[in-house]
Design a protein around this motif. Structure first.
Motif, PDB file in Angstrom:
ATOM      1  N   PRO A 534      40.733  51.850  52.160  1.00  0.00           N
ATOM      2  CA  PRO A 534      41.442  50.750  52.829  1.00  0.00           C
ATOM      3  C   PRO A 534      41.607  49.560  51.896  1.00  0.00           C
ATOM      4  O   PRO A 534      40.795  49.317  51.007  1.00  0.00           O
ATOM      5  N   TYR A 535      42.682  48.828  52.095  1.00  0.00           N
ATOM      6  CA  TYR A 535      42.905  47.585  51.376  1.00  0.00           C
ATOM      7  C   TYR A 535      43.555  46.604  52.340  1.00  0.00           C
ATOM      8  O   TYR A 535      44.200  46.999  53.318  1.00  0.00           O
ATOM      9  N   ASN A 536      43.368  45.339  52.084  1.00  0.00           N
ATOM     10  CA  ASN A 536      44.007  44.343  52.936  1.00  0.00           C
ATOM     11  C   ASN A 536      44.591  43.226  52.093  1.00  0.00           C
ATOM     12  O   ASN A 536      44.086  42.905  51.011  1.00  0.00           O
ATOM     13  N   THR A 537      45.663  42.668  52.609  1.00  0.00           N
ATOM     14  CA  THR A 537      46.334  41.525  51.985  1.00  0.00           C
ATOM     15  C   THR A 537      46.340  40.375  52.973  1.00  0.00           C
ATOM     16  O   THR A 537      46.779  40.541  54.116  1.00  0.00           O
ATOM     17  N   GLN A 538      45.829  39.230  52.546  1.00  0.00           N
ATOM     18  CA  GLN A 538      45.812  38.044  53.395  1.00  0.00           C
ATOM     19  C   GLN A 538      46.724  36.982  52.782  1.00  0.00           C
ATOM     20  O   GLN A 538      46.712  36.763  51.574  1.00  0.00           O
ATOM     21  N   LYS A 539      47.515  36.344  53.628  1.00  0.00           N
ATOM     22  CA  LYS A 539      48.397  35.266  53.182  1.00  0.00           C
ATOM     23  C   LYS A 539      48.163  34.044  54.064  1.00  0.00           C
ATOM     24  O   LYS A 539      48.146  34.156  55.291  1.00  0.00           O
ATOM     25  N   ALA A 561      47.275  33.800  48.496  1.00  0.00           N
ATOM     26  CA  ALA A 561      47.284  35.243  48.760  1.00  0.00           C
ATOM     27  C   ALA A 561      45.987  35.847  48.252  1.00  0.00           C
ATOM     28  O   ALA A 561      45.519  35.513  47.149  1.00  0.00           O
ATOM     29  N   LEU A 562      45.403  36.708  49.060  1.00  0.00           N
ATOM     30  CA  LEU A 562      44.162  37.402  48.713  1.00  0.00           C
ATOM     31  C   LEU A 562      44.372  38.888  48.895  1.00  0.00           C
ATOM     32  O   LEU A 562      44.925  39.328  49.915  1.00  0.00           O
ATOM     33  N   PHE A 563      43.928  39.682  47.922  1.00  0.00           N
ATOM     34  CA  PHE A 563      44.058  41.129  48.006  1.00  0.00           C
ATOM     35  C   PHE A 563      42.698  41.753  47.705  1.00  0.00           C
ATOM     36  O   PHE A 563      42.078  41.433  46.683  1.00  0.00           O
ATOM     37  N   ARG A 564      42.254  42.632  48.611  1.00  0.00           N
ATOM     38  CA  ARG A 564      40.968  43.282  48.391  1.00  0.00           C
ATOM     39  C   ARG A 564      41.073  44.769  48.718  1.00  0.00           C
ATOM     40  O   ARG A 564      41.499  45.143  49.814  1.00  0.00           O
ATOM     41  N   ARG A 565      40.701  45.593  47.762  1.00  0.00           N
ATOM     42  CA  ARG A 565      40.562  47.030  47.979  1.00  0.00           C
ATOM     43  C   ARG A 565      39.071  47.349  48.027  1.00  0.00           C
ATOM     44  O   ARG A 565      38.294  46.810  47.237  1.00  0.00           O
ATOM     45  N   LYS A 566      38.700  48.194  48.953  1.00  0.00           N
ATOM     46  CA  LYS A 566      37.280  48.498  49.143  1.00  0.00           C
ATOM     47  C   LYS A 566      36.636  48.962  47.832  1.00  0.00           C
ATOM     48  O   LYS A 566      37.193  49.784  47.103  1.00  0.00           O
ATOM     49  N   PHE A 568      36.339  47.240  45.173  1.00  0.00           N
ATOM     50  CA  PHE A 568      36.963  46.630  44.006  1.00  0.00           C
ATOM     51  C   PHE A 568      36.904  45.105  44.135  1.00  0.00           C
ATOM     52  O   PHE A 568      36.768  44.572  45.239  1.00  0.00           O
ATOM     53  N   PRO A 569      37.001  44.387  43.008  1.00  0.00           N
ATOM     54  CA  PRO A 569      36.919  42.915  43.068  1.00  0.00           C
ATOM     55  C   PRO A 569      38.079  42.295  43.850  1.00  0.00           C
ATOM     56  O   PRO A 569      39.178  42.869  43.941  1.00  0.00           O
ATOM     57  N   LEU A 570      37.839  41.100  44.380  1.00  0.00           N
ATOM     58  CA  LEU A 570      38.857  40.351  45.093  1.00  0.00           C
ATOM     59  C   LEU A 570      39.885  39.803  44.116  1.00  0.00           C
ATOM     60  O   LEU A 570      39.531  39.265  43.059  1.00  0.00           O
ATOM     61  N   GLU A 571      41.167  39.914  44.443  1.00  0.00           N
ATOM     62  CA  GLU A 571      42.247  39.365  43.630  1.00  0.00           C
ATOM     63  C   GLU A 571      42.847  38.177  44.378  1.00  0.00           C
ATOM     64  O   GLU A 571      43.026  38.227  45.597  1.00  0.00           O
ATOM     65  N   LYS A 572      43.182  37.104  43.646  1.00  0.00           N
ATOM     66  CA  LYS A 572      43.594  35.856  44.282  1.00  0.00           C
ATOM     67  C   LYS A 572      44.883  35.328  43.663  1.00  0.00           C
ATOM     68  O   LYS A 572      45.214  35.615  42.514  1.00  0.00           O
ATOM     69  N   GLY A 573      45.573  34.521  44.457  1.00  0.00           N
ATOM     70  CA  GLY A 573      46.757  33.835  43.961  1.00  0.00           C
ATOM     71  C   GLY A 573      47.064  32.628  44.830  1.00  0.00           C
ATOM     72  O   GLY A 573      46.744  32.623  46.024  1.00  0.00           O
ATOM     73  N   PHE A 574      47.648  31.589  44.241  1.00  0.00           N
ATOM     74  CA  PHE A 574      48.046  30.432  45.037  1.00  0.00           C
ATOM     75  C   PHE A 574      49.285  29.789  44.403  1.00  0.00           C
ATOM     76  O   PHE A 574      49.581  29.967  43.217  1.00  0.00           O
ATOM     77  N   MET A 575      50.014  29.046  45.225  1.00  0.00           N
ATOM     78  CA  MET A 575      51.173  28.306  44.745  1.00  0.00           C
ATOM     79  C   MET A 575      51.255  27.000  45.510  1.00  0.00           C
ATOM     80  O   MET A 575      51.214  26.990  46.739  1.00  0.00           O
ATOM     81  N   LEU A 576      51.358  25.902  44.782  1.00  0.00           N
ATOM     82  CA  LEU A 576      51.527  24.585  45.368  1.00  0.00           C
ATOM     83  C   LEU A 576      52.938  24.120  45.047  1.00  0.00           C
ATOM     84  O   LEU A 576      53.349  24.106  43.874  1.00  0.00           O
ATOM     85  N   SER A 577      53.710  23.760  46.073  1.00  0.00           N
ATOM     86  CA  SER A 577      55.110  23.426  45.837  1.00  0.00           C
ATOM     87  C   SER A 577      55.527  22.217  46.651  1.00  0.00           C
ATOM     88  O   SER A 577      54.953  21.914  47.701  1.00  0.00           O
ATOM     89  N   THR A 604      48.964  39.965  44.466  1.00  0.00           N
ATOM     90  CA  THR A 604      48.826  38.613  45.028  1.00  0.00           C
ATOM     91  C   THR A 604      49.988  37.720  44.580  1.00  0.00           C
ATOM     92  O   THR A 604      49.824  36.514  44.384  1.00  0.00           O
ATOM     93  N   ARG A 605      51.144  38.316  44.406  1.00  0.00           N
ATOM     94  CA  ARG A 605      52.328  37.552  43.996  1.00  0.00           C
ATOM     95  C   ARG A 605      52.694  36.523  45.051  1.00  0.00           C
ATOM     96  O   ARG A 605      52.434  36.700  46.238  1.00  0.00           O
ATOM     97  N   LEU A 606      53.333  35.453  44.632  1.00  0.00           N
ATOM     98  CA  LEU A 606      53.761  34.364  45.510  1.00  0.00           C
ATOM     99  C   LEU A 606      55.283  34.278  45.490  1.00  0.00           C
ATOM    100  O   LEU A 606      55.931  34.637  44.501  1.00  0.00           O
ATOM    101  N   TYR A 607      55.848  33.776  46.575  1.00  0.00           N
ATOM    102  CA  TYR A 607      57.299  33.667  46.696  1.00  0.00           C
ATOM    103  C   TYR A 607      57.733  32.201  46.641  1.00  0.00           C
ATOM    104  O   TYR A 607      57.041  31.311  47.140  1.00  0.00           O
ATOM    105  N   SER A 608      58.886  31.987  46.037  1.00  0.00           N
ATOM    106  CA  SER A 608      59.452  30.645  45.927  1.00  0.00           C
ATOM    107  C   SER A 608      60.381  30.403  47.108  1.00  0.00           C
ATOM    108  O   SER A 608      61.517  30.879  47.125  1.00  0.00           O
ATOM    109  N   TYR A 609      59.897  29.679  48.105  1.00  0.00           N
ATOM    110  CA  TYR A 609      60.684  29.407  49.306  1.00  0.00           C
ATOM    111  C   TYR A 609      61.534  28.152  49.100  1.00  0.00           C
ATOM    112  O   TYR A 609      61.337  27.135  49.733  1.00  0.00           O
TER     113      TYR A 609
END
Length: 681
Positions: A534-539, A561-566, A568-577, A604-609
Motif C-alpha cells: 500500500p501507498y498513500n498520497t496526502q495533499k 504533498a506527502l507520499f509514503r509507501r509501506k 519506505f521513507p516518507l517523501e515530501k514536497g511543498f510550494m508557497l505561491s 510529491t510534485r506540485l502544481y502551479s495554479y
C-alpha cells in the motif's frame, strides 16, 4: 520551518493591509479555475469553457427556458435545475433575473454565479426566419500561438546518417503551437464552428504536408425545429444515463461537489475543443413527442492506433501528436463507426431511459495479452445496452443505470441524494463494474479510468454549520477484484477529501483543503523481489483570498504533498505561491504569479495554479527545487477585439537539464509564451 512561517505571514500581511471592498463578483471563469485545481482534465475544462462562453453570449430567457435546457446547464446540478423549473412554472412571467434569489434550495453564491446566463424577456416571441437568425447572430474568431523559447532536443540539427538510422530523433515541424477557431451562434438555436490546430513539432504548410493545420474540426447544431428538437452534424459530444455505455461529455471530478453525482441523458453538444479524441463525428438528432424523447446518432471517424505486425490494433493513441515519422505513420490509420439510440420518458418527477450502442473498427482490436487485461475486448465490433432512471420525491432524489455487454456481463451504479435545504446536501453512490464488462465509450463515476474491474461506495456531504463557514467532504471506498496494470493481485483503497471555507467578509476568505488517497502497487526490493504494497498520497492546501474595491485581488497559497509507501521513507514536497490579479478596467486586465517549490520526488510534485488565458488551461507540475514566475495580461482594443499574452518562467536549482528524449532542454530554465486574439462581430 521558520522560512515557511515568515513568508506566509509576510504575504498575508501585505494582502490584509489593503482596504476591504463592499462587493466582489462571483466570476464563472474563476470557478472553472477552481475545478481545474480539483483535478478535472483539461479537455473537460476546455469543453465547459466553450459551452459557457456561448451561453453567456446567448443568455436563456427565464420566461421561455425549459426544464431540459436547465438540466443541461453545467453550473447547476440535477436538483437545482428542478427547483428553478418549478419556481418559474409558478411565477412566470418574471421581470428580473434577480428573482432567482427566491428559488428554494438555491444559495446566494450559486445565484451570483449563474446570473450572467439568464435574462427576463418576453414570454411570447415571434419565431425569426432563417435570414433574420443569420443577420442577428454573432461571429467570433479566436487565434492562439504558443512557443517555448528554449531549444528542445527534437528541434536540433542532425546529420543525415544519424536521421537515417534514428529518424524519430527529430521533429518534422516547427517548434510552436497554433490554432484558429471560427464560431457563429444565434442564441442557442444555431451553432456553427470550424477549428484548425497544430501541436509543437507538427509540420505547418510545408511542401510535403500541404493541408496546413494537422487537425481540423467542423460542427453545426440547430435547435427547435418542431418535433426535431436538435440536429447535430459534424463533431459533437453525447451522454446517455449515468455513462455506463456512453459518455464523451463532461466527466465531473469527485471533489467538484457532492451534490453533482447524479447525471441525466444529455442531447448532442458541439465539440469546439482542439482535442483530437473523445468526440463523435457524424450526425445526431433529438426528436420529442409529448413526454417521449428519442436520440439516434451515428459516427464515422478515423483515429490513431498502435498496430501489431499483423495489422491489428494493440492500443489507441490519443495524444494527437504527429511530430516524428513514427507518429505521422499512425495518423488516422484506423476507422471506427458507432451508432446507437436512447429512448427517454420523463415527467416532472420520473425519468426512464433505454439505450443501445454498437461500434465497429476497421481492424481487429487485440491488445497484447497480460493478466490485467485478460478480459479486455478482443474483437472488431461490440454492443452495449442499458436502462437508466431518476426519480425525485420531495427532498430525495434517486438515480441509477444498469448496463449489459454483448458477453452478458452486467455493470450497475445507483445513487441517492438528500437535500433538506440549500445549506446541507448528502449523497451516496454504489457501483459494481465486473472485470468482464467492456464498454469502449463509457465514462462514469469511478476511481479507475475505465468502467471495469471496480466496486465502490461513495459518501459525500456539503454543509454550512455557521453563517460564515462552509464545508465539503467525501470518502470513497473502492476495490479492484482483478489485478491491474502494475498491481499483480486484487487490491483496494480509499479516497478522502475535505474542503473548509471561512468567509471573514464577502471579499475575504480562508480555505483549508486536505486530501488523502491510498492504493496498492507493485514494489521492487533491492534483492529483486516484488511485492504489492500500500501507498498513500496526502495533499494539504492553505489559502487566503482577498479582493479590493479597486479591482485587485490577491491569493496566497501554501501547498504540501506527502507520499509514503509501506516500509519506505516518507517523501515530501511543498510550494508557497502568491497571485495578484487586476480586473478593475474595461480595457486592461492582468495577473502576476510567483512560487517557490521544493519536492523530493515526482510522487510529491506540485502544481502551479496560476490564472491562464481564455481557453488555455496550462497547469504545469514541478518536482525538485526551483521557482515559478508567470505574468499575463489582456488588452481590449474595442469591446469586441482583444489581445492576451502570458509568459511563464521556471528555474530549477537542482539540475542542468529539463525533460527527456526529444523534449529535453539543455539548461535549468524554461520559458513559455502564450498569445491569444479574440474578435467578435
Amino acid at each position: 520551518m521558520k522560512f515557511w512561517v515568515f513568508h506566509i505571514i509576510l504575504a498575508v500581511t501585505l494582502c490584509a493591509k489593503c482596504s476591504f471592498a463592499k462587493s466582489q463578483s462571483n466570476d464563472w471563469r474563476s470557478y472553472l479555475e477552481q475545478l481545474a485545481e480539483e483535478g478535472m482534465d483539461d479537455t473537460t475544462i476546455e469543453n465547459m469553457f466553450q459551452e459557457l462562453t456561448m451561453l453567456e453570449g446567448n443568455p436563456m430567457n427565464l420566461n421561455r427556458v425549459s426544464r431540459e435546457q436547465l438540466e443541461q446547464f453545467p453550473l447547476i446540478n440535477f436538483e437545482q435545475a428542478a427547483h428553478i423549473a418549478e419556481f418559474l412554472d409558478k411565477n412566470r412571467p418574471v421581470y428580473t433575473v434577480f428573482e432567482l434569489r427566491n428559488v428554494s434550495f438555491l444559495d446566494f453564491k450559486t445565484v451570483e454565479l449563474i446570473l450572467p446566463f439568464f435574462f427576463a424577456g418576453k414570454a411570447e416571441e415571434e419565431q425569426p426566419t432563417v435570414q433574420e437568425m443569420l443577420s442577428r447572430g454573432r461571429h467570433e474568431v479566436q487565434s492562439r500561438f504558443d512557443k517555448t523559447l528554449q531549444n528542445r532536443a527534437g528541434y536540433g540539427e542532425f546529420a543525415d546518417s544519424i536521421l537515417q538510422r534514428y529518424p524519430n530523433r527529430k521533429y518534422r515541424g516547427e517548434d510552436f503551437y497554433t490554432s484558429m477557431k471560427y464560431a457563429f451562434t444565434y442564441r442557442d438555436k444555431i451553432q456553427f464552428g470550424l477549428v484548425g490546430e497544430k501541436d509543437p513539432g507538427e509540420p505547418f504548410l510545408q511542401k510535403n504536408y500541404p493541408v496546413g493545420y494537422d487537425h481540423y474540426g467542423l460542427h453545426l447544431i440547430i435547435r427547435e425545429l418542431g418535433k426535431l428538437k436538435t440536429l447535430a452534424v459534424g463533431d459533437y459530444r453525447l451522454s446517455f444515463g449515468q455513462g455506463l455505455i456512453l459518455n464523451n461529455d463532461f466527466m465531473i471530478s469527485k471533489s467538484w461537489g457532492t451534490n453533482t453525482i447524479i447525471r441525466r441523458t444529455q442531447g448532442p453538444k458541439r465539440h469546439f475543443s482542439t482535442a483530437e479524441s473523445g468526440f463523435f463525428r457524424g450526425a445526431a438528432a433529438v426528436f420529442q413527442a409529448g413526454k417521449i424523447t428519442v436520440i439516434p446518432f451515428y459516427s464515422n471517424k478515423r483515429f490513431d492506433a498502435n498496430l501489431s505486425r499483423d495489422g491489428e490494433i494493440t492500443s489507441f493513441k490519443t495524444d494527437g501528436y504527429h511530430r516524428t515519422p513514427s507518429e505521422i505513420e499512425k495518423k488516422n490509420n484506423s476507422r471506427e463507426q458507432v451508432t446507437g439510440v436512447n429512448i427517454n420518458y420523463r415527467n416532472e418527477q420520473l425519468q426512464l431511459g433505454v439505450s443501445g450502442v454498437y461500434h465497429a473498427y476497421s481492424r481487429m482490436y487485440c491488445p497484447v495479452v497480460r493478466e490485467y487485461n485478460y478480459y479486455s475486448l478482443r474483437d472488431s465490433s461490440h454492443f452495449n445496452a442499458s436502462i437508466d432512471y431518476s426519480y425525485r420525491l420531495n427532498r430525495l432524489a434517486f438515480a441509477g443505470e444498469t448496463a449489459v455487454a454483448r458477453n452478458g456481463a452486467t455493470a450497475t451504479t445507483h445513487m441517492i441524494q438528500y437535500t433538506p435545504s440549500g445549506l446541507f446536501s448528502l449523497s451516496a453512490l454504489y457501483r459494481h463494474f465486473p472485470i468482464s464488462y467492456n464498454a469502449m465509450h463509457a465514462q462514469a463515476f469511478s476511481e479507475g479510468s475505465r468502467v471495469q474491474n471496480e466496486n465502490g461506495f461513495y459518501l459525500g456531504v456539503t454543509f454550512s454549520p455557521l453563517q460564515k463557514v462552509s464545508a465539503t467532504t467525501y470518502i470513497d471506498l473502492f476495490r479492484f477484484p482483478w489485478p491491474k496494470d502494475q498491481v499483480d493481485k486484487p487490491s483496494a483503497g480509499f479516497d478522502f477529501y475535505f474542503l473548509g471555507t471561512y468567509a471573514m467578509d464577502r471579499n475575504s476568505n480562508f480555505e483549508l483543503r486536505y486530501k488523502i488517497k491510498q492504493k496498492e502497487q507493485n514494489t521492487d526490493y533491492p534483492e529483486n523481489s516484488r511485492k504489492v504494497l500500500p501507498y498513500n498520497t496526502q495533499k494539504i492546501r492553505l489559502r487566503y483570498n482577498h479582493a479590493l474595491n479597486n479591482g485587485w485581488d490577491f491569493r496566497t497559497t501554501l501547498d504540501a504533498a506527502l507520499f509514503r509507501r509501506k516500509f519506505f521513507p516518507l517523501e515530501k514536497g511543498f510550494m508557497l505561491s502568491q497571485h495578484a490579479g487586476y480586473r478593475g478596467g474595461k480595457k486592461i486586465r492582468g495577473d502576476l504569479f510567483a512560487g517557490y517549490f521544493k519536492s523530493d520526488t515526482y510522487a510529491t510534485r506540485l502544481y502551479s495554479y496560476e490564472r491562464n488565458l481564455l481557453t488555455t488551461f496550462y497547469m504545469p507540475s514541478f518536482h525538485g527545487k526551483g521557482i515559478r514566475l508567470a505574468a499575463s495580461g489582456r488588452y481590449a482594443f474595442t469591446p469586441r477585439l482583444s489581445f492576451s499574452v502570458k509568459i511563464g518562467h521556471t528555474r530549477y536549482f537542482d539540475r542542468e537539464t529539463i525533460g527527456s528524449g526529444t523534449e529535453q532542454i539543455s539548461g535549468n530554465r524554461r520559458t513559455d509564451l502564450f498569445t491569444y486574439w479574440q474578435w467578435q462581430f
